[in-house]
Design an enzyme around this catalytic site. Sequence first.
Site, PDB file in Angstrom:
ATOM      1  N   HIS A 159       0.855  -1.182   0.000  1.00  0.00           N
ATOM      2  CA  HIS A 159       0.000   0.000   0.000  1.00  0.00           C
ATOM      3  C   HIS A 159       0.899   1.243   0.000  1.00  0.00           C
ATOM      4  O   HIS A 159       2.073   1.173   0.366  1.00  0.00           O
ATOM      5  CB  HIS A 159      -0.899   0.019   1.233  1.00  0.00           C
ATOM      6  N   CYS A 202      -0.667   2.234  -4.451  1.00  0.00           N
ATOM      7  CA  CYS A 202      -1.531   3.331  -4.854  1.00  0.00           C
ATOM      8  C   CYS A 202      -0.711   4.616  -4.944  1.00  0.00           C
ATOM      9  O   CYS A 202       0.223   4.827  -4.162  1.00  0.00           O
ATOM     10  CB  CYS A 202      -2.662   3.517  -3.834  1.00  0.00           C
TER      11      CYS A 202
END
Length: 462
Positions: A159, A202
């Site tokens: 992430h 992301c």
Amino acid sequence: QASVQPPRSLHRRVSSSTAMLRAVALAAFGVAAVQGEDLWAVLVAGSNGFYNYRHQADVCHAYSLLIKRGFEANKIITMIYDDVANSAANPIKGKLYNYPWKTMEEAVDVYAGCKIDYSGEQVTPDRFVAVLSGDAETAGGKVLGSKADDHVFVNFVDHGGVGLIAFPDGQKVLHSKKLVSTLEAMHKKGMYKQLMFYLETCESGSIFEGLLPIDLPVYALTAANAEESSWGTYCGSDATVGGTSIQSCLGDLFSVNWMMDTESAGSSKETLLQQFSQVKQLTNKSHVMQYGQVSSFMKEDTSDFEGPSGTVLSPAAGLSTSVPQSSVDSRDIKLDYLYRKYLSSGDAAAAQALKEEIQARQSVQKLGASIAARVLGGDAAEGAKLLGARLPGAFAWTAPMASCHESVVGAFGERCGWSEGRLSLSKVLYLLCDRTSGDASPVLKAIDAACEARSEGEQIVV
């Protein structure tokens, strides 16, 4: 969506030594081996939790792929939390799969043979930097031992957010400024001739945009641009192996695509430009981006970083589907996982876990709006509006913005605490630095006040 050749089986064993395999492969490609030149790799899955199954499967797959292509095992360093394969939630205990398979006989377990150098609480930003820097004392284990003539491949899967990549639980983060300065220091120390960095997070484009010096021999390929999510794939009904539902996404779209492309090429010569073109076309949920010395790397062969190959990989006809069909925004995968778990079980515990995740997401929004409003003169409406705002059209790091953002990201971690759910707030912090023209002081005060107020009031863990 364009079709691709099915990935190749990873079952065949290499009978010759790794050194001989490398020499034969280089000869087959018509490439002269450079005296003293070696290939090194650092592979990192920076998350934990069964709903993050895909990250550990991606990295174990990458390890297997490099080994099959002739990489020397002692020149690969892996960092994987290693809580997924043997999790009680795993329906096929002790195994990981990065692709869906029709039968168990054909299925490739990427966990088999996956050598893990750092696991559990050892997977931290400081240790990652130490591994890259060749600092064995700080790392406490295996580190890069590359030299000035070597090629280094870094593959980080996890992430992230604007200007940062995260580590297990999202509680510790590494800022892009620190990462790029580490790459610069490595080159000054003579640790690589060229370095290739594949980043799956992301907003991964924000890590390199405007930060990589033009004279630094680094090529970065990211799963997404500076303000969009990366995507998990082989999710839902596609997350099936031999008729068993894994109940968690098997891979990440960008990662699956670059490895599928490498496997499909087999022993054939392929340039980094060809790989980029293929992966960009197939990664249709986000924008795959290139950074650094792009033009000078494009004629390089994938074998220069991903292993010399030479192993003939046979077709894997047992794949349920060669092209990913079901993908989920990485920021929504935990919610999707808990929702599906509730639908399949219907029990109170699953319902409560889903409810808590929804509340946590709402709490993140409230915290972001509270910090923003304090910087913007107490205007709650403007604070809430900033949560959905986009990055400036010509986004690229400047020295003042990078310094401001690094400062407020650190303060947020100390005062509020980072978590996977809160990583999206890194963009809010960037926008606030932008509003203050790079002055961190008002943002630091807002963080301190907002998180102090929440510590005395609402107690939702996010």
